[in-house]
Design an enzyme around this catalytic site. Structure first.
Site, short mmCIF file in Angstrom:
data_model
loop_
_atom_site.label_atom_id
_atom_site.label_comp_id
_atom_site.label_asym_id
_atom_site.label_seq_id
_atom_site.Cartn_x
_atom_site.Cartn_y
_atom_site.Cartn_z
N HIS A 19 -1.34 -6.86 -2.45
CA HIS A 19 -0.81 -5.46 -2.30
C HIS A 19 -1.52 -4.93 -0.95
O HIS A 19 -2.89 -5.00 -0.81
CB HIS A 19 -1.63 -4.91 -3.46
CG HIS A 19 -1.27 -3.35 -3.50
ND1 HIS A 19 -0.57 -2.96 -4.71
CD2 HIS A 19 -1.41 -2.46 -2.73
CE1 HIS A 19 -0.56 -1.74 -4.58
NE2 HIS A 19 -0.97 -1.22 -3.37
N HIS A 21 -0.44 -2.51 2.35
CA HIS A 21 0.70 -1.62 2.86
C HIS A 21 0.83 -1.69 4.55
O HIS A 21 -0.33 -1.72 5.15
CB HIS A 21 0.19 -0.17 2.61
CG HIS A 21 0.57 0.30 1.19
ND1 HIS A 21 1.67 0.79 0.58
CD2 HIS A 21 -0.29 0.22 0.15
CE1 HIS A 21 1.44 0.97 -0.58
NE2 HIS A 21 0.47 0.54 -0.98
N ASP A 23 1.57 0.37 6.91
CA ASP A 23 1.37 1.61 7.51
C ASP A 23 -0.01 1.93 7.32
O ASP A 23 -0.59 2.82 7.52
CB ASP A 23 2.40 2.71 7.17
CG ASP A 23 2.44 2.83 5.84
OD1 ASP A 23 2.09 2.35 4.87
OD2 ASP A 23 3.12 3.80 5.40
N GLY A 174 3.66 6.61 -4.03
CA GLY A 174 3.25 7.90 -3.72
C GLY A 174 2.66 8.63 -4.88
O GLY A 174 2.22 7.67 -6.04
N GLU A 204 -3.03 4.22 -11.43
CA GLU A 204 -4.02 4.44 -10.18
C GLU A 204 -4.58 6.01 -10.34
O GLU A 204 -5.98 5.67 -10.62
CB GLU A 204 -3.37 4.17 -8.91
CG GLU A 204 -4.45 4.48 -7.73
CD GLU A 204 -3.80 4.29 -6.30
OE1 GLU A 204 -4.61 3.97 -5.55
OE2 GLU A 204 -2.68 4.30 -6.39
#
Length: 356
Positions: A19, A21, A23, A174, A204
């Site tokens: 996991h 990202h 960006d 998101g 989360e």
């Protein structure tokens, strides 16, 4: 006699990351250079060290929504093919330098089309960058659709289209609240019908309903974070009692992609000491440790592991267990998983566990 559990020695052992990202893991200096190259003038500072500190401070707000706002700057400088190739290559280099031998890096192709690139060009550029990374690391990617948008079917089809070129799964991300995964059932159904893999950000910033929907309606193979599964665990005279959902997650060996530092920063956990990863490890859930966003949270796989060692008193056996959990849970084919476990992970840990 085992080597000391220092961050330097932890950096030496092979690590597996599920996991992370794209960006959220740029080098601060790269953000500045790319901003100059494309004429992006909205950075809070152009000093790389100060910028790294700004990202960390902004991310450590206790709010997932505020945390996500920081990505406006990184995404803004990732709108050309050249920038995507560079960022992907540097991600592979940075992870390899930290001892990561297998990584699944995720990104949302739909966020990188503001300057005219189509979705295929975006994916091809990122895959090219990963391929330019060091040979010591195997990098695969997950394609992410945004919960609040309406392009999940396109992204699902994109993930299947590039499944033989380095894309190993489909994800949504998101803000959770108000944007349940069931809004994207068509995309999840398509991916599963194509015998492809699904991981979903769930549990989360929102509770058990998010986890339940991700698993039982959307067919997630893994849970991104899954922190709130702890809400289905109670205690009677100090003895943990698993509710039906928590028991099902443990029984089915559903992997939890936990990101301790990030979870504290977003408010998903009040502190590292109170993070449920300690309890869930003791209860033998399929726990994995991850970085989430290395720039925003100022972390690496080695620093995450070192922090857990300091907080929970874990040893080399615990770190090896977590690493094997992650490799077992990877979306790459079984033969590659087994080879990395038997030929890289186990020998790597044996070396530090048997040397002073």
């Amino acid at each position: 006699m085992a080597a000391a559990l220092t961050i330097e020695n932890i950096r030496r052992v092979p690590k597996v990351l599920l996991h992370d990202h794209l960006d959220g893991g740029l080098r601060a200096g790269t953000v500045v250079e790319l901003a100059d190259a494309v004429g992006y003038a909205d950075l809070p500072t152009r000093d790389p060290e100060e910028l790294a500190g700004w990202f960390l401070g902004a991310a450590h707000s206790g709010s997932l929504v505020r945390y996500l706002e920081t990505f406006g700057h990184t995404v803004a400088v990732m709108q050309t093919r050249e920038s995507l190739v560079r960022v992907a290559r540097e991600a592979a280099e940075d992870l390899a330098a930290d001892g990561v031998v297998y990584a699944e890096i995720r990104f949302a192709p739909e966020l990188h089309t503001e300057r005219g690139m189509d979705l295929d060009t975006v994916v091809q550029a990122v895959l090219e960058g990963f391929a330019l990374g060091p040979s010591s690391i195997t990098v695969r990617c997950l394609l992410t659709a945004m919960r609040h948008a309406a392009r999940s079917q396109e992204i699902a089809e994109l993930a299947v289209r590039y499944r033989d070129d380095g894309v190993v799964g489909f994800d949504i991300a998101g803000a959770e609240k108000g944007f349940p995964p069931t809004r994207h059932l068509d995309a999840f159904d398509y991916v599963r019908q194509q015998n492809a893999h699904v991981t979903i950000h769930a549990g989360e910033a929102f509770g058990l309903p998010s986890i339940w929907e991700a698993l039982q309606f959307c067919g997630a193979d893994r849970l991104g974070h899954g922190v709130r599964i702890v809400d289905d665990i109670s205690f009677t005279d100090g003895v943990p009692q698993l509710g039906r959902l928590a028991a099902w997650v443990r029984d089915q060996r559903v992997p939890l992609e936990m990101c301790p530092t990030s979870n504290v920063h977003t408010g998903a956990a009040p502190s590292l000491a109170e993070h449920p990863i300690g309890l869930l490890r003791d209860l033998r859930f399929r726990v994995t440790v991850n970085t989430d966003n290395r720039l925003m949270s100022g972390c690496s796989m080695s620093s995450e592991m070192a922090a857990l060692v300091d907080t929970f008193g874990w040893g080399w056996e615990d770190l090896r267990w977590l690493t094997i959990n992650a490799m077992k849970s990877a979306f790459v084919h079984f033969d590659r998983r087994l080879r990395i476990i038997d030929e890289i992970v186990k020998p790597g840990y044996e070396a530090v566990m048997s040397s002073a």
